[in-house]
Design an enzyme around this catalytic site. Sequence first.
Site, short mmCIF file in Angstrom:
data_model
loop_
_atom_site.label_atom_id
_atom_site.label_comp_id
_atom_site.label_asym_id
_atom_site.label_seq_id
_atom_site.Cartn_x
_atom_site.Cartn_y
_atom_site.Cartn_z
CE LYS A 34 43.56 35.73 40.24
NZ LYS A 34 43.66 36.83 41.18
CB CYS A 35 38.01 36.81 32.95
SG CYS A 35 37.41 37.15 31.29
N GLY A 36 40.03 39.07 31.73
CA GLY A 36 40.12 40.47 31.36
C GLY A 36 38.77 41.19 31.43
CB ALA A 38 37.48 40.20 36.24
#
Length: 164
Positions: A34-36, A38
Amino acid sequence: MNVYDFDVVTPRGENKKLSDFRGQVLLIVNTATKCGLAPQFDGLQYLHEKYKDQGLTVLGFPCNQFMDQEPETNDTVEQACKINFGVTFPLMGKVDVNGPSTDPLFQYLKKETGGLFGSGIKWNFTKFLVNREGKVVKRFSPTTAPKKFEDEIVKLLNQSSVGV
């Protein structure tokens, strides 16, 4: 001491010896679905597919220490990465990369690459490049796209294994 001295845990809770990867170039990455950042899964997968037959192994270590960006469990993380990002490279069990419960492998990786980066990992998708002898040769920041250091991987792949 080198990377091959460590054991890690798979998402299924099984012990995995990094010595099983002896003679390969490793790219070790702390990941989060869910990281930017990703979208870097695409670049990691590209490197994996292009160079796996030449001796590159990308190893993903899911980490939930940065703003809870890895909500998946060990039971679901592999499936989520495969479905959402097409990941086929090996994923290990979730780890802590900072703090008192830091995984021993990441303690070692940070110690070997201190300097400019300091002793902590700043965010998801910090990448560690390891040569065929198990020595950490470079650390890349979370914002460095995997394709940006493809030529460094190729150089390591073209070096023969010494003492392996």
